[in-house]
Design an enzyme around this catalytic site. Structure first.
Site, PDB file in Angstrom:
ATOM      1  N   GLY A  61       0.797  -1.255  -0.089  1.00  0.00           N
ATOM      2  CA  GLY A  61      -0.159   0.307  -0.092  1.00  0.00           C
ATOM      3  C   GLY A  61       0.795   1.283  -0.006  1.00  0.00           C
ATOM      4  N   ASP A 112       0.326  -9.127   1.757  1.00  0.00           N
ATOM      5  CA  ASP A 112      -0.992  -8.335   1.552  1.00  0.00           C
ATOM      6  C   ASP A 112      -1.643  -9.002   0.717  1.00  0.00           C
ATOM      7  OD1 ASP A 112      -2.103  -5.997   0.014  1.00  0.00           O
ATOM      8  OD2 ASP A 112      -0.484  -4.837   0.996  1.00  0.00           O
ATOM      9  N   PHE A 164       0.270  -2.551   8.970  1.00  0.00           N
ATOM     10  CA  PHE A 164      -0.191  -1.338   8.250  1.00  0.00           C
ATOM     11  C   PHE A 164      -1.480  -2.039   7.603  1.00  0.00           C
ATOM     12  CE2 PHE A 164       3.936  -0.204   7.112  1.00  0.00           C
ATOM     13  CZ  PHE A 164       4.163   1.027   7.546  1.00  0.00           C
ATOM     14  N   SER A 194      -3.890   6.454  14.092  1.00  0.00           N
ATOM     15  CA  SER A 194      -4.172   7.618  13.493  1.00  0.00           C
ATOM     16  C   SER A 194      -4.451   8.790  14.387  1.00  0.00           C
ATOM     17  CB  SER A 194      -5.264   7.260  12.673  1.00  0.00           C
ATOM     18  OG  SER A 194      -5.900   8.441  12.116  1.00  0.00           O
ATOM     19  N   TYR A 240     -14.193   3.704  11.156  1.00  0.00           N
ATOM     20  CA  TYR A 240     -12.809   3.556  10.744  1.00  0.00           C
ATOM     21  C   TYR A 240     -11.939   4.030  12.099  1.00  0.00           C
ATOM     22  CZ  TYR A 240      -8.141   4.993   9.286  1.00  0.00           C
ATOM     23  OH  TYR A 240      -6.940   5.347   9.384  1.00  0.00           O
ATOM     24  N   LYS A 281      -9.453   2.184  15.003  1.00  0.00           N
ATOM     25  CA  LYS A 281      -8.044   2.322  15.692  1.00  0.00           C
ATOM     26  C   LYS A 281      -7.977   2.388  16.933  1.00  0.00           C
ATOM     27  CE  LYS A 281      -6.023   2.618  11.385  1.00  0.00           C
ATOM     28  NZ  LYS A 281      -5.313   1.710  11.029  1.00  0.00           N
TER      29      LYS A 281
HETATM   30  P1  NAD Z   1      -3.423   1.656   1.801  1.00  0.00           P
HETATM   31  O1  NAD Z   1      -4.787   0.976   1.444  1.00  0.00           O
HETATM   32  O2  NAD Z   1      -2.460   2.138   0.713  1.00  0.00           O
HETATM   33  O3  NAD Z   1      -2.544   0.136   2.380  1.00  0.00           O
HETATM   34  C1  NAD Z   1      -3.204  -0.741   3.354  1.00  0.00           C
HETATM   35  C2  NAD Z   1      -2.769  -2.004   2.682  1.00  0.00           C
HETATM   36  O4  NAD Z   1      -3.155  -3.147   3.407  1.00  0.00           O
HETATM   37  C3  NAD Z   1      -3.313  -2.204   1.088  1.00  0.00           C
HETATM   38  O5  NAD Z   1      -2.061  -2.629   0.197  1.00  0.00           O
HETATM   39  C4  NAD Z   1      -4.239  -3.376   1.350  1.00  0.00           C
HETATM   40  O6  NAD Z   1      -4.220  -4.211   0.187  1.00  0.00           O
HETATM   41  C5  NAD Z   1      -3.840  -4.165   2.396  1.00  0.00           C
HETATM   42  N1  NAD Z   1      -4.659  -4.873   3.303  1.00  0.00           N
HETATM   43  C6  NAD Z   1      -6.129  -4.320   3.700  1.00  0.00           C
HETATM   44  N2  NAD Z   1      -6.598  -5.502   4.309  1.00  0.00           N
HETATM   45  C7  NAD Z   1      -5.730  -6.445   4.266  1.00  0.00           C
HETATM   46  C8  NAD Z   1      -5.877  -7.757   4.988  1.00  0.00           C
HETATM   47  N3  NAD Z   1      -6.954  -8.308   5.618  1.00  0.00           N
HETATM   48  N4  NAD Z   1      -4.941  -8.753   4.720  1.00  0.00           N
HETATM   49  C9  NAD Z   1      -3.954  -8.383   3.972  1.00  0.00           C
HETATM   50  N5  NAD Z   1      -3.662  -7.049   3.527  1.00  0.00           N
HETATM   51  C10 NAD Z   1      -4.871  -6.276   3.507  1.00  0.00           C
HETATM   52  O7  NAD Z   1      -3.448   2.416   3.322  1.00  0.00           O
HETATM   53  P2  NAD Z   1      -2.430   3.295   3.611  1.00  0.00           P
HETATM   54  O8  NAD Z   1      -2.649   4.800   3.249  1.00  0.00           O
HETATM   55  O9  NAD Z   1      -1.003   2.761   3.184  1.00  0.00           O
HETATM   56  O10 NAD Z   1      -2.355   3.385   5.202  1.00  0.00           O
HETATM   57  C11 NAD Z   1      -1.666   2.115   5.763  1.00  0.00           C
HETATM   58  C12 NAD Z   1      -2.230   2.041   7.295  1.00  0.00           C
HETATM   59  O11 NAD Z   1      -2.083   3.435   7.853  1.00  0.00           O
HETATM   60  C13 NAD Z   1      -3.713   1.571   7.415  1.00  0.00           C
HETATM   61  O12 NAD Z   1      -3.881   0.937   8.738  1.00  0.00           O
HETATM   62  C14 NAD Z   1      -4.397   3.143   7.248  1.00  0.00           C
HETATM   63  O13 NAD Z   1      -5.611   3.035   8.333  1.00  0.00           O
HETATM   64  C15 NAD Z   1      -3.313   3.849   8.380  1.00  0.00           C
HETATM   65  N6  NAD Z   1      -3.438   5.321   8.413  1.00  0.00           N
HETATM   66  C16 NAD Z   1      -3.485   5.894   6.984  1.00  0.00           C
HETATM   67  C17 NAD Z   1      -3.470   7.282   6.906  1.00  0.00           C
HETATM   68  C18 NAD Z   1      -3.617   7.978   5.807  1.00  0.00           C
HETATM   69  O14 NAD Z   1      -4.054   9.089   5.481  1.00  0.00           O
HETATM   70  N7  NAD Z   1      -3.270   7.201   4.727  1.00  0.00           N
HETATM   71  C19 NAD Z   1      -3.882   7.978   8.273  1.00  0.00           C
HETATM   72  C20 NAD Z   1      -3.721   7.329   9.457  1.00  0.00           C
HETATM   73  C21 NAD Z   1      -3.412   5.881   9.573  1.00  0.00           C
HETATM   74  C1  UD1 Z   2      -9.467  12.117   7.001  1.00  0.00           C
HETATM   75  C2  UD1 Z   2      -9.932  11.188   7.966  1.00  0.00           C
HETATM   76  C3  UD1 Z   2      -9.223  10.476   8.985  1.00  0.00           C
HETATM   77  C4  UD1 Z   2      -8.223   9.449   8.181  1.00  0.00           C
HETATM   78  C5  UD1 Z   2      -7.471  10.474   7.213  1.00  0.00           C
HETATM   79  C6  UD1 Z   2      -6.511   9.725   6.300  1.00  0.00           C
HETATM   80  C7  UD1 Z   2     -12.414  12.118   7.892  1.00  0.00           C
HETATM   81  C8  UD1 Z   2     -13.295  13.017   8.970  1.00  0.00           C
HETATM   82  N1  UD1 Z   2     -11.242  11.953   8.536  1.00  0.00           N
HETATM   83  O1  UD1 Z   2      -9.042  13.143   7.548  1.00  0.00           O
HETATM   84  O2  UD1 Z   2      -9.820   9.791   9.831  1.00  0.00           O
HETATM   85  O3  UD1 Z   2      -7.364   9.342   9.090  1.00  0.00           O
HETATM   86  O4  UD1 Z   2      -8.567  11.252   6.445  1.00  0.00           O
HETATM   87  O5  UD1 Z   2      -7.225   8.789   5.623  1.00  0.00           O
HETATM   88  O6  UD1 Z   2     -12.842  11.787   6.863  1.00  0.00           O
HETATM   89  N2  UD1 Z   2     -10.897  18.684   1.957  1.00  0.00           N
HETATM   90  C9  UD1 Z   2     -11.537  19.179   1.028  1.00  0.00           C
HETATM   91  N3  UD1 Z   2     -11.837  18.799  -0.132  1.00  0.00           N
HETATM   92  C10 UD1 Z   2     -11.611  17.711  -0.424  1.00  0.00           C
HETATM   93  C11 UD1 Z   2     -10.975  16.701   0.413  1.00  0.00           C
HETATM   94  C12 UD1 Z   2     -10.615  17.553   1.573  1.00  0.00           C
HETATM   95  O7  UD1 Z   2     -11.721  20.553   1.112  1.00  0.00           O
HETATM   96  O8  UD1 Z   2     -12.031  17.201  -1.541  1.00  0.00           O
HETATM   97  C13 UD1 Z   2     -10.338  19.349   3.159  1.00  0.00           C
HETATM   98  C14 UD1 Z   2     -11.125  18.505   4.433  1.00  0.00           C
HETATM   99  O9  UD1 Z   2     -12.316  19.341   4.604  1.00  0.00           O
HETATM  100  C15 UD1 Z   2      -9.916  18.976   5.659  1.00  0.00           C
HETATM  101  C16 UD1 Z   2      -8.595  18.810   4.730  1.00  0.00           C
HETATM  102  O10 UD1 Z   2      -9.034  18.949   3.270  1.00  0.00           O
HETATM  103  O11 UD1 Z   2      -9.999  20.163   6.263  1.00  0.00           O
HETATM  104  C17 UD1 Z   2      -8.054  17.337   4.775  1.00  0.00           C
HETATM  105  O12 UD1 Z   2      -8.910  16.395   4.432  1.00  0.00           O
HETATM  106  P1  UD1 Z   2      -8.621  14.734   4.316  1.00  0.00           P
HETATM  107  O13 UD1 Z   2      -7.530  14.654   3.347  1.00  0.00           O
HETATM  108  O14 UD1 Z   2      -9.831  14.082   3.975  1.00  0.00           O
HETATM  109  O15 UD1 Z   2      -8.195  14.311   5.599  1.00  0.00           O
HETATM  110  P2  UD1 Z   2      -8.780  14.480   7.092  1.00  0.00           P
HETATM  111  O16 UD1 Z   2     -10.335  14.935   7.111  1.00  0.00           O
HETATM  112  O17 UD1 Z   2      -8.167  15.307   8.002  1.00  0.00           O
END
Ligand code: NAD
Ligand code: UD1
Length: 336
Positions: free
Chosen positions: A10, A31, A80, A124, A149, A153
């Site tokens: 991912g 994965d 992850f 998160s 979601y 966490k």
């Molecule tokens: P992503 O979806 O790109 O990566 C997650 C990976 O996990 C994917 O490759 C998916 O195929 C794999 N996966 C999902 N369920 C699975 C399962 N049951 N078995 C095996 N593989 C599985 O997401 P990401 O943005 O890289 O996020 C990684 C982690 O970080 C996640 O747990 C997400 O919740 C957390 N996180 C992400 C963000 C963000 O903004 N991207 C923010 C806070 C926390």
């Molecule tokens: C969101 C999730 C959070 C998650 C994170 C990463 C919600 C309420 N929160 O955070 O739980 O961990 O993504 O996956 O969904 N925005 C716009 N236009 C858009 C998209 C976003 O104006 O099309 C604004 C939002 O209002 C916010 C900022 O951009 O102020 C960031 O948004 P986003 O990237 O979705 O992240 P979070 O909302 O912070």
């Protein structure tokens, strides 16, 4: 000795695998490609010139996990794998609890039975809920999450703390990510969302590349300097390097601890739009619309604990985050 990376194909996982390999670790990736594709694994190899073992397996498959632990000498796990779309989690709560919470329990059972008790978990900033005031600190009470979601966490953090309380042999790092954006400098790996993106940066990059017509800015009447929402955006490579430090920590010390991984700086939606316009060299089509339900006005970290305890600090600024996001999108308009 190897580090098992669940969800390593991912977005954050692939960048972390690159930094782990560059730091000299051997890794094994598991994965199920639910939200990723095999090409990202090829690119990790291309970028590092290193090979690794890969298992296409679901972390809820206990037998599959047992085989991975039996065939490899796994010292620690970076976990992850999980589902991450807030809106989808409201529509499909059971799938989210089953995959995120159920999957983590199965993984920890397999780890325990294999005698591997060191884990770095992707938590998160969402666990801080609605009631804490930024800058958010690890000492604040967590909970009060507003969607399934976020609740997964929060629940997993509680489960991992209970696990440690039951058996102090565990070493557990709970990494609370703020808003990861950006991509590897090469433009070869990056965020590859399915369908229309929910998050700000992938939406912006798809408008800039012409796949989407116009960015909707969700509200300009928040109590923030320009009225748009403020977040703590962090470069995904900085985040990846934070995992390398967290692995060092769990390998060295037992215990359970949470760490914010953010920059400590809050930028508004319009700050991001303007920085991105500078990076891509053209104006971005956007319009102001109503607030998105569930959004907070302001969310940013106090990242000082990660510096004090892990020796980690984010180094990359907003311009670099935008330039790198743009390079990835421009070079890969259809993703992988
Ligand atoms: P992503 O979806 O790109 O990566 C997650 C990976 O996990 C994917 O490759 C998916 O195929 C794999 N996966 C999902 N369920 C699975 C399962 N049951 N078995 C095996 N593989 C599985 O997401 P990401 O943005 O890289 O996020 C990684 C982690 O970080 C996640 O747990 C997400 O919740 C957390 N996180 C992400 C963000 C963000 O903004 N991207 C923010 C806070 C926390
Ligand atoms: C969101 C999730 C959070 C998650 C994170 C990463 C919600 C309420 N929160 O955070 O739980 O961990 O993504 O996956 O969904 N925005 C716009 N236009 C858009 C998209 C976003 O104006 O099309 C604004 C939002 O209002 C916010 C900022 O951009 O102020 C960031 O948004 P986003 O990237 O979705 O992240 P979070 O909302 O912070």
């Amino acid at each position: 000795m190897s580090i098992l990376v669940t969800g390593g194909a991912g977005y954050i996982g692939s960048h972390t695998c690159v930094e782990m390999l560059n730091a000299g670790y051997e890794i094994v990736i598991v994965d199920n490609f639910y939200n990723s594709c095999p090409e990202s694994l090829n690119r990790i190899k291309e970028l590092t010139g290193k090979d690794f073992k890969f298992y296409e397996c679901d972390i809820r498959d206990r037998e599959g996990l047992d085989k991975i632990f039996a065939e490899n000498n796994i010292e620690a796990v970076i976990h992850f794998a999980g589902l991450k779309a807030v809106g989808e989690s409201c529509a499909k709560p059971l799938e989210y609890y089953e995959n995120n919470v159920g999957g983590t329990i199965t993984l920890c059972e397999a780890m325990r039975d294999a005698g591997c008790k060191k884990i770095v978990f992707s938590s998160s900033a969402t666990v801080y809920g609605e009631n804490n005031v930024s800058p958010l600190k690890e000492t604040m009470q967590i909970g009060g999450t507003t969607n399934p979601y976020g609740t997964t966490k929060y629940m997993i953090e509680l489960i991992l703390r209970d696990l440690w309380a039951s058996d102090n042999e565990w070493s557990i790092a709970l990494l609370r990510y703020f808003n990861p954006i950006g991509a590897h400098k090469s433009g070869r790996i990056g965020e590859n969302p399915n369908g229309i993106p929910n998050n700000l940066m992938p939406y912006i990059t798809q408008v800039a590349v012409g796949k989407l017509a116009c960015l909707s800015v969700f509200g300009d009447d928040y109590d923030t300097p320009d009225g748009t929402g403020v977040r703590d955006y962090i470069h995904v490579v900085d985040l990846a390097l934070g995992h390398v430090k967290a692995v060092e920590k769990v390998l060295a010390d037992k215990g359970v601890d949470a760490y914010n991984l953010g920059t400590g700086i809050g930028y508004s939606v319009l700050d991001i739009v303007h920085a991105f316009e500078k990076a891509c060299g053209k104006p971005l089509n956007y319009k102001i619309v109503d607030r998105r339900p569930g959004d907070l006005a302001t969310c940013y970290s106090d990242p000082s604990k990660a510096l004090e305890v892990l020796g980690w600090k984010a180094e990359r600024g907003l311009d670099e985050m935008c330039e790198d996001s743009w390079r990835w999108q421009k070079n890969n308009p259809e993703g992988y």
